[in-house]
Design a protein around this motif. Structure first.
Motif, short mmCIF file in Angstrom:
data_model
loop_
_atom_site.label_atom_id
_atom_site.label_comp_id
_atom_site.label_asym_id
_atom_site.label_seq_id
_atom_site.Cartn_x
_atom_site.Cartn_y
_atom_site.Cartn_z
N CYS A 245 0.85 -1.19 0.00
CA CYS A 245 0.00 0.00 0.00
C CYS A 245 0.89 1.25 0.00
CB CYS A 245 -0.91 -0.02 1.22
SG CYS A 245 -1.93 1.45 1.39
N GLU A 246 0.56 2.22 -0.85
CA GLU A 246 1.38 3.42 -0.96
C GLU A 246 1.17 4.38 0.21
OE1 GLU A 246 2.23 5.16 -4.87
OE2 GLU A 246 0.61 3.87 -5.59
N LEU A 247 0.07 4.27 0.94
CA LEU A 247 -0.19 5.18 2.05
C LEU A 247 0.09 4.55 3.41
CD1 LEU A 247 -3.45 7.01 0.94
CD2 LEU A 247 -1.09 7.72 0.67
N SER A 248 -0.43 3.37 3.64
CA SER A 248 -0.29 2.77 4.98
C SER A 248 0.92 1.86 5.10
CB SER A 248 -1.56 1.99 5.34
OG SER A 248 -1.70 0.87 4.49
N GLY A 249 1.49 1.44 3.98
CA GLY A 249 2.64 0.54 4.03
C GLY A 249 2.27 -0.90 4.28
N LYS A 250 0.98 -1.23 4.21
CA LYS A 250 0.54 -2.61 4.41
C LYS A 250 1.14 -3.49 3.33
CE LYS A 250 -3.47 -3.30 6.14
NZ LYS A 250 -4.83 -3.69 6.53
N ASP A 251 1.70 -4.63 3.74
CA ASP A 251 2.51 -5.46 2.87
C ASP A 251 2.03 -6.90 2.91
OD1 ASP A 251 4.54 -5.99 1.12
OD2 ASP A 251 6.17 -5.59 2.52
N SER B 255 1.14 -26.09 5.52
CA SER B 255 1.88 -25.70 4.32
C SER B 255 1.89 -24.18 4.26
CB SER B 255 1.26 -26.30 3.06
OG SER B 255 -0.07 -25.86 2.93
N ARG B 256 2.98 -23.62 3.78
CA ARG B 256 3.16 -22.17 3.76
C ARG B 256 2.23 -21.52 2.74
NH1 ARG B 256 5.01 -20.35 8.17
NH2 ARG B 256 6.00 -18.55 7.24
N ARG B 257 1.77 -20.32 3.07
CA ARG B 257 0.94 -19.55 2.16
C ARG B 257 1.22 -18.07 2.35
NH1 ARG B 257 -5.10 -18.26 3.61
NH2 ARG B 257 -4.44 -16.58 2.27
N ARG B 258 0.69 -17.26 1.44
CA ARG B 258 0.86 -15.81 1.51
C ARG B 258 -0.50 -15.14 1.67
NH1 ARG B 258 5.06 -13.43 -2.34
NH2 ARG B 258 3.23 -12.45 -3.22
N PHE B 259 -0.55 -14.12 2.52
CA PHE B 259 -1.74 -13.30 2.68
C PHE B 259 -1.47 -11.98 1.94
CE2 PHE B 259 -1.75 -16.03 6.41
CZ PHE B 259 -3.06 -16.47 6.43
N LEU B 260 -2.20 -11.74 0.85
CA LEU B 260 -1.99 -10.54 0.05
C LEU B 260 -2.91 -9.42 0.52
CD1 LEU B 260 -1.85 -12.16 -3.50
CD2 LEU B 260 0.05 -11.57 -2.00
N PRO B 261 -2.44 -8.19 0.54
CA PRO B 261 -3.31 -7.07 0.92
C PRO B 261 -4.34 -6.79 -0.17
CG PRO B 261 -1.19 -6.25 0.23
CD PRO B 261 -1.09 -7.75 0.24
N ASN B 262 -5.48 -6.25 0.23
CA ASN B 262 -6.55 -5.92 -0.69
C ASN B 262 -6.26 -4.57 -1.33
OD1 ASN B 262 -8.93 -5.72 -2.05
ND2 ASN B 262 -10.21 -5.43 -0.25
N ALA C 217 -7.76 -1.28 0.81
CA ALA C 217 -9.13 -0.88 1.11
C ALA C 217 -9.21 -0.27 2.51
CB ALA C 217 -10.07 -2.08 0.99
N HIS C 218 -8.39 -0.76 3.43
CA HIS C 218 -8.35 -0.22 4.79
C HIS C 218 -7.83 1.22 4.78
CE1 HIS C 218 -6.64 0.41 8.84
NE2 HIS C 218 -7.71 -0.27 9.22
#
Length: 98
Positions: A5-11, A25-32, A53-54
């Motif tokens: 995210c360009e504003l909050s830095g959510k990664d 098993s490993r997985r990734r949580f992608l930001p909305n 979105a947050h």
């Protein structure tokens, strides 16, 4: 292009998929992330940003892009957002001086 995210830095975050048998098993949580155009009242122009979105809800809650950037710390903002923030500060300082 980074998923950040360009504003909050959510990664991107990582974690586990856990099955009923408790196998992991490993997985990734992608930001909305959403591509939106936000209007700056001080500069009188709109900027296209890729934000979560947050963060979009936070911008609306604080009263617009100018108010959000005024309160945001510069270390979590992207380079594009930091440039917008400095140009808003310059425009407001010029308006006060004039």
């Amino acid at each position: 292009m980074a998923r950040r995210c360009e504003l909050s830095g959510k990664d991107v975050m990582t974690g586990n998929n856990v099955s009923h048998a408790n196998n992991r098993s490993r997985r990734r949580f992608l930001p909305n992330l959403c591509v939106v155009s936000l209007m700056s009242e001080t500069l009188g122009e709109s900027f296209q940003l890729r934000i979560s979105a947050h963060a979009l809800r936070s911008v609306e809650h604080r009263g617009g892009l100018d108010a959000y950037l005024a309160k945001a710390s510069s270390d979590q903002l992207s380079l594009k957002a930091r440039r917008i923030k400095t140009s808003i500060k310059r425009q407001q300082a010029a308006a006060v001086a004039a």
